[in-house]
Enzyme design. Structure first.
Site, mmCIF file in Angstrom:
data_model
loop_
_atom_site.group_PDB
_atom_site.id
_atom_site.type_symbol
_atom_site.label_atom_id
_atom_site.label_comp_id
_atom_site.label_asym_id
_atom_site.label_seq_id
_atom_site.Cartn_x
_atom_site.Cartn_y
_atom_site.Cartn_z
ATOM 1 N N VAL A 11 0.833 -1.212 0.000
ATOM 2 C CA VAL A 11 0.000 0.000 0.000
ATOM 3 C C VAL A 11 0.865 1.259 0.000
ATOM 4 O O VAL A 11 0.660 2.178 -0.803
ATOM 5 C CB VAL A 11 -0.961 -0.013 1.216
ATOM 6 N N LYS A 35 14.909 -2.915 2.098
ATOM 7 C CA LYS A 35 13.888 -2.407 1.177
ATOM 8 C C LYS A 35 14.252 -1.013 0.678
ATOM 9 O O LYS A 35 14.199 -0.710 -0.506
ATOM 10 C CB LYS A 35 12.556 -2.304 1.934
ATOM 11 N N THR A 129 -5.494 -0.710 7.577
ATOM 12 C CA THR A 129 -6.827 -1.177 7.974
ATOM 13 C C THR A 129 -6.828 -1.397 9.483
ATOM 14 O O THR A 129 -6.085 -2.236 9.990
ATOM 15 C CB THR A 129 -7.158 -2.490 7.229
ATOM 16 N N CYS A 266 -5.118 -9.590 3.307
ATOM 17 C CA CYS A 266 -6.237 -8.755 3.768
ATOM 18 C C CYS A 266 -7.493 -9.529 4.179
ATOM 19 O O CYS A 266 -7.892 -9.468 5.339
ATOM 20 C CB CYS A 266 -6.586 -7.730 2.696
HETATM 21 P P1 NAD Z 1 3.255 -4.644 4.077
HETATM 22 O O1 NAD Z 1 3.548 -5.643 5.104
HETATM 23 O O2 NAD Z 1 3.464 -4.990 2.628
HETATM 24 O O3 NAD Z 1 4.082 -3.310 4.357
HETATM 25 C C1 NAD Z 1 4.203 -2.703 5.603
HETATM 26 C C2 NAD Z 1 5.522 -1.978 5.642
HETATM 27 O O4 NAD Z 1 5.586 -1.221 6.845
HETATM 28 C C3 NAD Z 1 6.754 -2.893 5.650
HETATM 29 O O5 NAD Z 1 7.626 -2.522 4.600
HETATM 30 C C4 NAD Z 1 7.389 -2.661 7.017
HETATM 31 O O6 NAD Z 1 8.790 -2.780 7.004
HETATM 32 C C5 NAD Z 1 6.938 -1.254 7.310
HETATM 33 N N1 NAD Z 1 6.971 -0.872 8.728
HETATM 34 C C6 NAD Z 1 6.610 -1.582 9.814
HETATM 35 N N2 NAD Z 1 6.782 -0.876 10.934
HETATM 36 C C7 NAD Z 1 7.273 0.332 10.571
HETATM 37 C C8 NAD Z 1 7.638 1.498 11.276
HETATM 38 N N3 NAD Z 1 7.503 1.578 12.595
HETATM 39 N N4 NAD Z 1 8.107 2.555 10.578
HETATM 40 C C9 NAD Z 1 8.224 2.480 9.225
HETATM 41 N N5 NAD Z 1 7.880 1.405 8.493
HETATM 42 C C10 NAD Z 1 7.410 0.335 9.158
HETATM 43 O O7 NAD Z 1 1.726 -4.200 4.309
HETATM 44 P P2 NAD Z 1 0.642 -3.820 3.214
HETATM 45 O O8 NAD Z 1 0.168 -5.045 2.523
HETATM 46 O O9 NAD Z 1 1.115 -2.674 2.416
HETATM 47 O O10 NAD Z 1 -0.546 -3.343 4.171
HETATM 48 C C11 NAD Z 1 -0.469 -2.168 4.931
HETATM 49 C C12 NAD Z 1 -1.849 -1.878 5.501
HETATM 50 O O11 NAD Z 1 -2.763 -1.598 4.421
HETATM 51 C C13 NAD Z 1 -2.480 -3.024 6.285
HETATM 52 O O12 NAD Z 1 -3.244 -2.507 7.342
HETATM 53 C C14 NAD Z 1 -3.385 -3.691 5.271
HETATM 54 O O13 NAD Z 1 -4.457 -4.367 5.879
HETATM 55 C C15 NAD Z 1 -3.876 -2.490 4.477
HETATM 56 N N6 NAD Z 1 -4.263 -2.791 3.108
HETATM 57 C C16 NAD Z 1 -3.516 -3.669 2.380
HETATM 58 C C17 NAD Z 1 -3.888 -3.922 1.058
HETATM 59 C C18 NAD Z 1 -3.114 -4.906 0.232
HETATM 60 O O14 NAD Z 1 -3.622 -5.300 -0.832
HETATM 61 N N7 NAD Z 1 -1.911 -5.308 0.621
HETATM 62 C C19 NAD Z 1 -5.002 -3.277 0.487
HETATM 63 C C20 NAD Z 1 -5.690 -2.345 1.260
HETATM 64 C C21 NAD Z 1 -5.323 -2.114 2.576
#
Ligand code: NAD
Length: 445
Positions: A11, A35, A129, A266
């Site tokens: 996201v 990353k 989320t 998700c």
């Molecule tokens: P992800 O796991 O791919 O990415 C999260 C990132 O956050 C990681 O790169 C991690 O290293 C980083 N992170 C963790 N703690 C941190 C901190 N303290 N400071 C800085 N960076 C930090 O997650 P995602 O799939 O992108 O999902 C993120 C959110 O969006 C979730 O709540 C998910 O439910 C929601 N969401 C995801 C999708 C999807 O399709 N993946 C769609 C809509 C909503």
């Protein structure tokens, strides 16, 4: 205006890159140094259609035009990321705890970091989320570390992995949940060039819209899978049933594909989270409990079909096509492949696998499998000497595969199709033992 994205996963990275591409100055911050290093070298750490291309365009425009103010910066330095930022997006993970509740530790951590480095008015936008009430919690945590004026807004994200760039750029709707009119105006203005309706709500409603949407879609999937299971017993074809149902605009065509159920990062966690949010508000969401149960059972039912076709699973060699939870992504979180490999290995099956995008090393590192999996870079090579092929992910290249080559490569012409990608009659004519999910002929197989 400087925009900061905290968390450059699926996201966050898509949000940051797309906002930069629209002309905003964007800083993408992540605690994962590997990353960030990759991104500083303009390589996308995830596979998402169109993402590398936009990164390349921004890179070229930044270096050739020697722009003083860069459009996008990737950093692991929280101070560089947050100081002077007017909009700070929180896009970190919200994984499930063992009890189904949401693990908010990443969000809380980010709130602390923002509180430590924010040095002027900013709108903190939560895109992760999160359960109702989280925006207020974020506000409280930031206030503990910072006495500057700021607002928190809820702006849930609806992009789909595999189509994330397109979904972010052309969404069907944007939800903005805010308390302060100033913050609402700033975020509405950020999205002013987007060609879609913007629904302005209070913060709590925005937080709930995301869970309600995902839980509804998951319910549709479990519903059609239940119909598929009845079809098999009654002698009907779920593909035809879904087609007929989908012609009714009140029902709609999407999310009516019977198969191995939903997966990914998700749906599974959000359905469990909503169930647990309801419970913690003294409400038993009975429907969601069944949605979860049906989804878990779909994999077991498929394993049963394999067992029935092969007589027994012991010492059998099975090939899996697809490890990703759906096509066009390298994401294998909560993929049916993980559950099925575990089920097969427990019964003494030797597994081989092929997926066009999943990183095999990561797949092994993140899952604690009992025994070795033979991974292949060629889908036909993965079939050599195998008793059966199981289709897990409906990648296009599997749909277009050479069926004669599949037959020649396998030891036995047995295909168990978890995504209903092949034509029943054609497979039968070619001499395959073939079963799918909820299709008429399964009854007599
Ligand atoms: P992800 O796991 O791919 O990415 C999260 C990132 O956050 C990681 O790169 C991690 O290293 C980083 N992170 C963790 N703690 C941190 C901190 N303290 N400071 C800085 N960076 C930090 O997650 P995602 O799939 O992108 O999902 C993120 C959110 O969006 C979730 O709540 C998910 O439910 C929601 N969401 C995801 C999708 C999807 O399709 N993946 C769609 C809509 C909503």
């Amino acid at each position: 205006m400087k925009i900061t994205i905290v968390g450059t996963g699926y996201v966050g990275l898509v949000t940051g890159v797309c906002l930069a591409n629209l002309g905003n100055i964007t800083v993408c911050y992540d605690t994962d140094k590997k990353k960030i290093k990759q991104l500083q070298e303009w390589k996308a750490p995830i596979y998402e259609r169109g993402l590398e291309k936009i990164l390349k365009i921004i890179n070229v425009s930044q270096s050739k035009k020697k722009i003083k103010t860069k459009k996008i910066i990737f950093t692991d330095d929280p101070q560089e990321a947050i100081r002077g930022s007017e909009i700070i997006f929180i896009t970190v993970g919200t994984p499930p705890k063992k009890n189904g509740k949401v693990n908010l530790s990443f969000v809380k951590n980010v709130a602390q970091t923002i509180g430590r480095f924010m040095n002027g008015y900013a709108v903190v936008v939560n895109k992760s989320t999160v359960p109702v009430g989280t925006a207020r919690l974020v506000k409280k945590i930031i206030s503990r570390h910072n006495n500057k004026n700021f607002d928190v807004v809820s702006n849930p994200e609806f992009l789909r992995e595999g189509n994330a760039v397109e979904d972010f750029t052309n969404p069907e709707r944007i939800i903005i949940g805010a308390e302060s009119q100033k913050a609402r105006k700033i975020i509405n203005n950020l999205y002013r060039s987007f060609n879609c309706p913007i629904l302005n709500t209070d913060i709590e409603t925005a937080e709930m819209i995301k869970y309600a949407s995902n839980a509804f879609l998951a319910t549709k999937i479990s519903f059609i899978n239940e119909i598929a299971n009845v079809c098999e017993k009654a002698g009907a074809d779920v593909n035809g049933v879904a087609k007929g149902m989908g012609m009714d605009s009140r029902i709609g065509k999407s999310f009516l594909e019977a198969g191995l159920g939903y997966g990914g990062s998700c749906f599974p966690k959000d359905v469990k989270a909503l169930h647990s949010i309801a419970l913690s508000n003294n409400y038993r969401f009975k429907l969601l409990k069944s949605v979860i149960q049906v989804n878990n059972d779909q994999k077991k039912l498929l394993a049963e079909k394999v067992k029935k076709l092969l007589g027994s699973l012991k010492n059998k060699k099975i090939c899996l096509w697809g490890l990703a939870f759906k096509p066009n992504t390298d994401d294998f979180r909560e993929s049916a492949a993980v559950d099925l490999i575990r089920l097969f290995q427990k019964e003494g099956v030797a597994t081989s696998a092929y997926d066009p995008k999943v990183n095999y090393e990561e797949f092994i590192n993140r899952n604690n499998f009992k025994s070795k999996i033979n991974f292949h870079l060629d889908k036909y090579a993965a079939l050599k000497n195998r008793d059966a092929l199981v289709i897990i992910t409906e990648w296009n290249e599997f749909k277009k595969a050479d069926l004669n080559k599949i037959k020649k490569s396998l030891k036995n012409p047995v295909v168990i199709d978890g995504r209903n990608i092949y034509d029943l009659e054609k497979m039968k004519k070619l001499g395959f033992k073939y079963v799918g999910v909820g299709r008429q002929k399964n009854k007599n197989s």
